[in-house]
Design an enzyme around this catalytic site. Sequence first.
Site, PDB file in Angstrom:
ATOM      1  CD1 TRP A  74     -11.462  -2.244 -19.348  1.00 42.71           C
ATOM      2  CD2 TRP A  74     -10.331  -0.542 -18.480  1.00 42.71           C
ATOM      3  NE1 TRP A  74     -11.753  -2.193 -18.004  1.00 42.71           N
ATOM      4  CE2 TRP A  74     -11.073  -1.162 -17.445  1.00 42.71           C
ATOM      5  CE3 TRP A  74      -9.547   0.566 -18.166  1.00 42.71           C
ATOM      6  CZ2 TRP A  74     -11.038  -0.716 -16.132  1.00 42.71           C
ATOM      7  CZ3 TRP A  74      -9.522   1.012 -16.850  1.00 42.71           C
ATOM      8  CH2 TRP A  74     -10.253   0.374 -15.853  1.00 42.71           C
ATOM      9  CG  ASP A  75      -9.959  -6.577 -19.202  1.00 45.92           C
ATOM     10  OD1 ASP A  75     -10.808  -5.854 -19.740  1.00 45.92           O
ATOM     11  OD2 ASP A  75     -10.216  -7.381 -18.294  1.00 45.92           O
TER      12      ASP A  75
ATOM     13  CD  GLU B   1     -17.485  -2.718 -16.971  1.00 46.42           C
ATOM     14  OE1 GLU B   1     -18.394  -3.507 -17.278  1.00 46.42           O
ATOM     15  OE2 GLU B   1     -16.302  -3.068 -16.874  1.00 46.42           O
TER      16      GLU B   1
ATOM     17  CE  LYS C 103     -18.097  -5.395 -13.475  1.00 43.69           C
ATOM     18  NZ  LYS C 103     -18.256  -5.679 -14.918  1.00 43.69           N
ATOM     19  CD  GLN C 104     -14.196  -2.204 -13.187  1.00 47.27           C
ATOM     20  OE1 GLN C 104     -13.471  -3.162 -12.966  1.00 47.27           O
ATOM     21  NE2 GLN C 104     -14.642  -1.933 -14.402  1.00 47.27           N
TER      22      GLN C 104
END
Length: 903
Positions: free
Chosen positions: A459-460, A598, A719-720
């Site tokens: 998905w980056d 994640e 995580k983010q």
Amino acid sequence: MFLNMYRQVEGWRIMYIEIFEGTNQLTVKAADSQYTFPHVFTEETVHSIREHLEGECFEGVIIYLEKETVSKELQKADNFRLLLEESLNIPAVFAHQSNGSFESALAEERKSCSWNLVYYSYKEGKDEYAAESLLTTGNGFIGLRGTSPEMCITEDTYPATYLAGLYNTATSIVEGQEIKNEDFVNAPNLQYISLEIDGELLTWSKETVKFFKRTLNMYTGLFEAVSILETQTGKQVKIRAKRIVSMANMHEYSLHYEVTPLNFSGQVKFVTEADGTVFNYNVARYRSLTKEHLQVLDTVVEGQKSLLTAKTLDSGMTIVQEACLFSPELNLAQIESERTSEKVIQTVAAELQEGHRYTLEKSVAVHLYRADELQKSHSLTTFEIPAFKEMYAASSAVWKTYWEEAAIMVDGDMMSEKMLHLHTYHMLVSGSPTANPSLDVSITARGLHGEAYRGHIFWDELFILPFYIIHFPETARQLLMYRYQRLAAAKAGAAKAGYQGAMFPWQSGLDGTEQSQELHLNPISGEWGEDHSSLQRHVSLAVAYNVWLYNNNTEDQEFMIQYGIELLMEIARFWLSAAEYNETNGRYSISGVMGPDEFHEAYPNSTHGGLTDNAYTNMMIVWLFEEIEKLYIDYPAEAIETVQKKVGITREDLAQMNQIRQELHLEIDEDGIIAQYAGYFDLKEVDWDYYKEKYGNIYRMDRILSAEGHSADEYKVAKQADSLMIFYNFRKDTVDRILTDLGYQLPTDYVDKNLNYYLARTSHGSTLSRIVHSQLASIVGDRELAWQMYQEALYSDYQDIQGGTTAEGIHAGVMAATLFITLTTFGGIDIRQKEVEINPHLPEQWENIYFRLNIRGVHYKVKISKRAVQVEADQDALLTIAGREIALQKNKVQEVFYEGINV
């Protein structure tokens, strides 16, 4: 004394440093203060100087060295100068090299610093691997890691040739488990050149390397390595190796290898190879897996020319590499050649004179063919390729045109500008207008720089595509076509999982099938566990978002009618089939998914993976269903009906989408905190102080918790950014509308509350996390936090803040995202509207920022200062600056003053 003799440089606020070898001390004169430090050329000395000068503001450093130091320790002193320059964020020059004009020397050094990446010394292991990643040269098809030509594959050095789209699947047995991995293959190495002296082949080790400096000129794409190597008998040679990967021809690269004997004369043999025995070795945790992916089909040598053909063992991809040697001094007619089943070794002997220079050049052409692709004929008899100088001239000319389109220039912050150049450079190495329009590939998570994540596409793309959309839209179109060409695989993946429409895989590679693992090994605990990462189905929403953003900024109707609308409809159809009505709360739910976080894969003690009503996913679905409705307004009825019929969407489907977008479930507490997913508020809190004290680096809290017998699924730890991601994609008023459509009323300060809530529970295990938090901090007016997070992201690969991960390749997502939020968060550019909007918020450190945009065929040149915006367009255009609609006339600069808001 130097400090008393030298004049102040007119117009510059200067710091003076005097270094005396005999007294072993360093003296700093800064403004009215003077300090003395131990004379040690180390980072500790640099840090001490910086601490003493905290709060002081200087524009340059002039360093005076004794003559003895200049002759004996100039390399150490120069490395110290570079460290000081980067730490203080100002140019630093030696007095003896300034030719009497400090002003021009400092100005030239500032420019040089921002365009050049310099590494001194040879550090073994991960530090060396990381430097090689950041010194990679490439053109979107070929990526060559930043090694010296003599280096071989070891734990300390890793020369590698990466080709976009080169994958192979191999089976491995690990801890009794049979697993299959599709890997990003290290192609045969034709870069190798070394010297044989008195029967000894020069190799790299701390014993043989006496000096080493590498420089990457990002403006021209030139890599240069200067080394002094010593044989066991004490003979020393200076080697200057240059390399470029052509931006003028995607298939070519060239090396220039210059040798100077320093303390002897005699016979030296130049040795170069075409080596098909290479293997994958970049990522330490993958080394227990199958590393061999190639079979050499043929080796050919004819005089100065060589050819090696190899094929991947499972995917059947063929790599053909041809090379030609050149030299103005060596007699190449006397080349001795050895041909084996896997190598071509070419050797030329010459009598070298001490202090004289001798050059060997090697130019290489690389072609890659898929299993079902027709191959062109390759014959050394007809093979021709330019030598280094000609190839470099053509390549650097193309680089110049790309920099004219994509460079971001900053006055007042040399190092931020350098990092922006670094990120722009590596994005163009990873994907460029030179190569990508003719390739069926996308940008991998680690570029063409390393093997982490096995070269897969994630998905980056959501963070990567905007860079290409606003600078090189034809390249962005090709990246979207990579997804369209794999639409059939996405539909098959959805059907296999029991859904309709298109479900794009979390990890995509050669053919678009899911490449995520079913099992993964925790490197801390050493235990295997289920891997549910394929449930991150929001990747399909990233594809949809990129289609929408591309179209909004290109108005490429042909693409939309032929491909884009179909992609949007198939993705919408998937989410329609995933939504289930919940009689209990009277709303629709989406279950069995993971969000961007994640860390959370399942509910505590659950026997199956997946979560329900991930907030980011659900809000993106509402947006997508809104966009599906708009398609019927924006495009001809006949075109829409044709695609609708092809996809199989009915009127009833459209009506249900409209209902779902008003009734999809979110969990929101009384303070307006949007739960990351249903049940999130029931999780336990993490004792952050305890884990920080025990482990220091807590980026991967999931692995830490697992090693201690816990699971991240039990805790409020991310995580983010997850729920907050929606604010990266959309303006606040768009998010407000989505929440209103869903029937939720939140407090006016809900964005601030959500930022503070989740920031306290995020470990930033992904560098992308800092990007999202920076943008959100800017939205709520926290300029200090916005700048802090931005700077951490900007330096994340350069300083390798995640403990060695840069060794495995750059982080393409964060590099592209830092470029984008520089223009959006600080430049105030918004490309999500029908007209370009500019509402600047320049940081305090920046005086001016310069950049270009290519929006809907209009090329804009923009300069933003603290007081005004200057814009020029190559045709008449409308845009909004600080809330005012501005009509631009073709090729006429217009200046608009605004009330600057400084960080």
